[in-house]
Design a protein around this motif. Structure first.
Motif, short mmCIF file in Angstrom:
data_model
loop_
_atom_site.label_atom_id
_atom_site.label_comp_id
_atom_site.label_asym_id
_atom_site.label_seq_id
_atom_site.Cartn_x
_atom_site.Cartn_y
_atom_site.Cartn_z
N GLN A 4 0.82 -1.20 0.00
CA GLN A 4 0.00 0.00 0.00
C GLN A 4 0.86 1.26 0.00
O GLN A 4 0.52 2.24 -0.67
CB GLN A 4 -0.94 0.00 1.19
CG GLN A 4 -2.01 -1.07 1.09
CD GLN A 4 -2.90 -1.11 2.30
OE1 GLN A 4 -2.71 -0.38 3.26
NE2 GLN A 4 -3.89 -2.00 2.26
N ILE A 5 1.95 1.24 0.72
CA ILE A 5 2.85 2.39 0.74
C ILE A 5 3.49 2.58 -0.63
O ILE A 5 3.59 3.71 -1.14
CB ILE A 5 3.92 2.23 1.84
CG1 ILE A 5 3.26 2.31 3.22
CG2 ILE A 5 5.02 3.28 1.71
CD1 ILE A 5 4.17 2.00 4.37
N LEU A 8 0.87 3.97 -2.92
CA LEU A 8 0.63 5.38 -2.62
C LEU A 8 1.73 6.26 -3.20
O LEU A 8 1.45 7.31 -3.80
CB LEU A 8 0.53 5.58 -1.10
CG LEU A 8 0.21 6.98 -0.61
CD1 LEU A 8 -1.15 7.41 -1.11
CD2 LEU A 8 0.26 7.02 0.90
N VAL A 9 2.97 5.84 -3.06
CA VAL A 9 4.09 6.60 -3.62
C VAL A 9 4.01 6.61 -5.15
O VAL A 9 4.20 7.65 -5.79
CB VAL A 9 5.44 6.03 -3.13
CG1 VAL A 9 6.60 6.64 -3.90
CG2 VAL A 9 5.60 6.28 -1.64
N PHE A 11 1.32 6.21 -7.10
CA PHE A 11 0.21 7.06 -7.54
C PHE A 11 0.52 8.54 -7.33
O PHE A 11 0.14 9.39 -8.14
CB PHE A 11 -1.09 6.69 -6.82
CG PHE A 11 -1.73 5.43 -7.34
CD1 PHE A 11 -1.90 5.23 -8.70
CD2 PHE A 11 -2.14 4.46 -6.46
CE1 PHE A 11 -2.49 4.08 -9.18
CE2 PHE A 11 -2.73 3.29 -6.93
CZ PHE A 11 -2.90 3.10 -8.29
N SER A 12 1.22 8.88 -6.26
CA SER A 12 1.60 10.27 -6.02
C SER A 12 2.55 10.77 -7.10
O SER A 12 2.41 11.89 -7.59
CB SER A 12 2.25 10.42 -4.64
OG SER A 12 1.33 10.09 -3.63
#
Length: 107
Positions: A4-5, A8-9, A11-12
């Motif tokens: 998930q991290i 998230l990175v 997608f950011s």
């Protein structure tokens, strides 16, 4: 948790690299909302109840239409209901509601 991290990175980074395209998409979403609101202004009265109903219908119309586009294409190909219709509607609604809240001006 690590997946998930990483997601998230990733997608950011994708959003940062495509910021101008995302901004155009959000502007289109808000302008479509404004267009629907203007169309509904002719139908509903200028009172508080009419304004509330007009705003509610305008907020719900665009996400449903955006969700219906892939649903209709999927139905034409597979002849079954698109399984992620409500997820698309919710994502578009959240983006639209966030953009409208950020752009909100008191009269």
């Amino acid at each position: 948790m690590l997946k998930q991290i990483i997601a998230l990175v990733a997608f950011s980074v994708a959003i940062v690299l495509s910021m101008s395209y995302v901004q155009h998409g959000v502007q289109w979403l808000v302008s479509a909302h404004d267009w629907v609101t203007q169309l509904l202004a002719d139908v509903f009265s200028g009172g508080q109840a009419g304004s509330l109903l007009k705003a509610l219908i305008a907020l719900l119309t665009i996400p449903v239409i955006v969700g219906l586009i892939p649903a209709v294409i999927y139905w034409l190909i597979r002849r079954s209901w698109f399984p992620y219709f409500m997820e698309i509607v919710w994502v578009v609604w959240l983006i639209q509601a966030g953009a409208l809240v950020v752009m909100y001006k008191t009269l």
